[in-house]
Design an enzyme around this catalytic site. Sequence first.
Site, PDB file in Angstrom:
ATOM      1  N   TYR A 114      35.756  38.253  49.600  1.00 20.05           N
ATOM      2  CA  TYR A 114      36.303  37.928  48.280  1.00 20.05           C
ATOM      3  C   TYR A 114      35.995  36.481  47.927  1.00 20.05           C
ATOM      4  O   TYR A 114      35.501  36.192  46.829  1.00 20.05           O
ATOM      5  CB  TYR A 114      37.815  38.161  48.281  1.00 20.05           C
ATOM      6  CG  TYR A 114      38.488  37.794  46.980  1.00 20.05           C
ATOM      7  CD1 TYR A 114      38.330  38.595  45.845  1.00 20.05           C
ATOM      8  CD2 TYR A 114      39.308  36.674  46.878  1.00 20.05           C
ATOM      9  CE1 TYR A 114      38.953  38.261  44.656  1.00 20.05           C
ATOM     10  CE2 TYR A 114      39.937  36.345  45.687  1.00 20.05           C
ATOM     11  CZ  TYR A 114      39.754  37.136  44.580  1.00 20.05           C
ATOM     12  OH  TYR A 114      40.366  36.820  43.391  1.00 20.05           O
ATOM     13  N   ASP A 169      37.882  48.608  29.904  1.00 16.52           N
ATOM     14  CA  ASP A 169      38.451  48.835  31.219  1.00 16.52           C
ATOM     15  C   ASP A 169      37.951  50.189  31.696  1.00 16.52           C
ATOM     16  O   ASP A 169      37.523  51.023  30.884  1.00 16.52           O
ATOM     17  CB  ASP A 169      39.988  48.824  31.151  1.00 16.52           C
ATOM     18  CG  ASP A 169      40.645  48.618  32.513  1.00 16.52           C
ATOM     19  OD1 ASP A 169      41.130  47.501  32.774  1.00 16.52           O
ATOM     20  OD2 ASP A 169      40.676  49.562  33.330  1.00 16.52           O
ATOM     21  N   ARG A 204      48.651  44.923  46.525  1.00 15.42           N
ATOM     22  CA  ARG A 204      48.256  44.393  47.833  1.00 15.42           C
ATOM     23  C   ARG A 204      49.480  44.130  48.703  1.00 15.42           C
ATOM     24  O   ARG A 204      49.449  44.365  49.909  1.00 15.42           O
ATOM     25  CB  ARG A 204      47.435  43.116  47.655  1.00 15.42           C
ATOM     26  CG  ARG A 204      46.123  43.337  46.959  1.00 15.42           C
ATOM     27  CD  ARG A 204      45.157  42.202  47.167  1.00 15.42           C
ATOM     28  NE  ARG A 204      45.643  40.926  46.700  1.00 15.42           N
ATOM     29  CZ  ARG A 204      45.577  40.508  45.444  1.00 15.42           C
ATOM     30  NH1 ARG A 204      45.059  41.299  44.518  1.00 15.42           N
ATOM     31  NH2 ARG A 204      46.019  39.309  45.102  1.00 15.42           N
ATOM     32  N   THR A 240      50.475  39.940  39.239  1.00 17.36           N
ATOM     33  CA  THR A 240      49.788  41.016  38.540  1.00 17.36           C
ATOM     34  C   THR A 240      49.989  42.334  39.285  1.00 17.36           C
ATOM     35  O   THR A 240      50.388  42.342  40.452  1.00 17.36           O
ATOM     36  CB  THR A 240      48.277  40.742  38.467  1.00 17.36           C
ATOM     37  OG1 THR A 240      47.756  40.725  39.813  1.00 17.36           O
ATOM     38  CG2 THR A 240      47.975  39.418  37.786  1.00 17.36           C
ATOM     39  N   PRO A 241      49.689  43.474  38.649  1.00 18.90           N
ATOM     40  CA  PRO A 241      49.736  44.749  39.368  1.00 18.90           C
ATOM     41  C   PRO A 241      48.830  44.758  40.595  1.00 18.90           C
ATOM     42  O   PRO A 241      49.154  45.389  41.599  1.00 18.90           O
ATOM     43  CB  PRO A 241      49.263  45.758  38.304  1.00 18.90           C
ATOM     44  CG  PRO A 241      49.679  45.145  37.009  1.00 18.90           C
ATOM     45  CD  PRO A 241      49.460  43.666  37.203  1.00 18.90           C
ATOM     46  N   SER A 242      47.712  44.050  40.524  1.00 19.31           N
ATOM     47  CA  SER A 242      46.823  43.963  41.678  1.00 19.31           C
ATOM     48  C   SER A 242      47.522  43.293  42.860  1.00 19.31           C
ATOM     49  O   SER A 242      47.465  43.776  43.996  1.00 19.31           O
ATOM     50  CB  SER A 242      45.560  43.178  41.310  1.00 19.31           C
ATOM     51  OG  SER A 242      44.757  42.940  42.452  1.00 19.31           O
ATOM     52  N   GLN A 301      45.178  45.681  32.330  1.00 17.89           N
ATOM     53  CA  GLN A 301      46.397  45.178  32.959  1.00 17.89           C
ATOM     54  C   GLN A 301      46.166  43.749  33.449  1.00 17.89           C
ATOM     55  O   GLN A 301      45.061  43.229  33.393  1.00 17.89           O
ATOM     56  CB  GLN A 301      46.811  46.064  34.135  1.00 17.89           C
ATOM     57  CG  GLN A 301      45.798  46.100  35.275  1.00 17.89           C
ATOM     58  CD  GLN A 301      46.229  47.029  36.407  1.00 17.89           C
ATOM     59  OE1 GLN A 301      47.187  47.787  36.287  1.00 17.89           O
ATOM     60  NE2 GLN A 301      45.506  46.984  37.515  1.00 17.89           N
ATOM     61  N   LYS A 340      33.660  34.921  44.866  1.00 17.02           N
ATOM     62  CA  LYS A 340      34.211  34.013  43.855  1.00 17.02           C
ATOM     63  C   LYS A 340      33.495  32.663  43.861  1.00 17.02           C
ATOM     64  O   LYS A 340      33.405  32.002  42.821  1.00 17.02           O
ATOM     65  CB  LYS A 340      35.710  33.856  44.049  1.00 17.02           C
ATOM     66  CG  LYS A 340      36.491  35.136  43.776  1.00 17.02           C
ATOM     67  CD  LYS A 340      36.185  35.701  42.386  1.00 17.02           C
ATOM     68  CE  LYS A 340      36.994  36.923  42.056  1.00 17.02           C
ATOM     69  NZ  LYS A 340      36.715  37.441  40.691  1.00 17.02           N
ATOM     70  N   ARG A 397      53.088  29.884  50.150  1.00 16.39           N
ATOM     71  CA  ARG A 397      51.934  29.015  49.933  1.00 16.39           C
ATOM     72  C   ARG A 397      51.917  28.393  48.534  1.00 16.39           C
ATOM     73  O   ARG A 397      51.057  27.575  48.224  1.00 16.39           O
ATOM     74  CB  ARG A 397      50.639  29.785  50.189  1.00 16.39           C
ATOM     75  CG  ARG A 397      50.280  30.825  49.138  1.00 16.39           C
ATOM     76  CD  ARG A 397      49.081  31.651  49.578  1.00 16.39           C
ATOM     77  NE  ARG A 397      48.583  32.495  48.508  1.00 16.39           N
ATOM     78  CZ  ARG A 397      47.598  33.382  48.650  1.00 16.39           C
ATOM     79  NH1 ARG A 397      47.025  33.536  49.824  1.00 16.39           N
ATOM     80  NH2 ARG A 397      47.179  34.104  47.626  1.00 16.39           N
TER      81      ARG A 397
END
Length: 246
Positions: free
Chosen positions: A148, A37, A189, A183-185, A16, A152, A206
């Site tokens: 996070y 995946d 969230r 995105t689905p992510s 996805q 990164k 933002r």
Amino acid sequence: MGRLDGKIAVLTAAGQGIGRATALAFAREGAKVIATDINADLLKKLAEDCPGIETRVLDVTKTEDVKAFAATVEKIDILFNVAGYVHHGTILETDEKAWDFSFDLNVKSMWRMCTQFLPKMKQQKSGAILNMSSVASSIHGAPNRCVYGSTKAAVIGLSRGIAADFVGDNIRCNSICPGTIDTPSLQGRIEGQPDPQKARKDFEARQKTGRFGTPEEVANLAVYLASDEAVYVTGKEYVIDGGWSI
């Protein structure tokens, strides 16, 4: 002629979002795509939408599974490490379990994949590696993204190190640093916040372009970096954030 004709590409988290969009874009440009995946259902849908794509269920946090998968891939031209997890919270809201999991999935999974596929690229004296980083914290400060952003930033360091060590083998390695991508992510969230409507507005506020980016826009960048058009490009971070970081 496609921009990736004849190339073999392996992607993680291709079920996805950005991973899926890139798998489809790579296939359209002529690559043989091996999409992995952890979610078999998402891979099934991907294969139905693009029958030419080969799919494999893979948990990139398991070293032996990665080794077994890599052993089945004789040749590889492009490796795109997409798998990742976005933790929400300051450093004081990040316990050791969350810290370790974030680094395992966001960074060590890339180490697992790269250590298995780099020898194949070295043997053939060519290859392109793309690693998913982020604008959030690693490039531009973002609240509640402590671990996070740390992971990164580590991805950028990992990518630069690989680029420096293997440039003589004609292997390139670059990082892609997206901003807020629809995105689905991201939707998950947003929905997970106490006030999803406010959370969406905060995310949108933002963005200097006034909108979220799309997975397809990131995929377009990935196609360029994976193609021979980018043979003089290595060890760099490519920001695609709609102006958020300026």
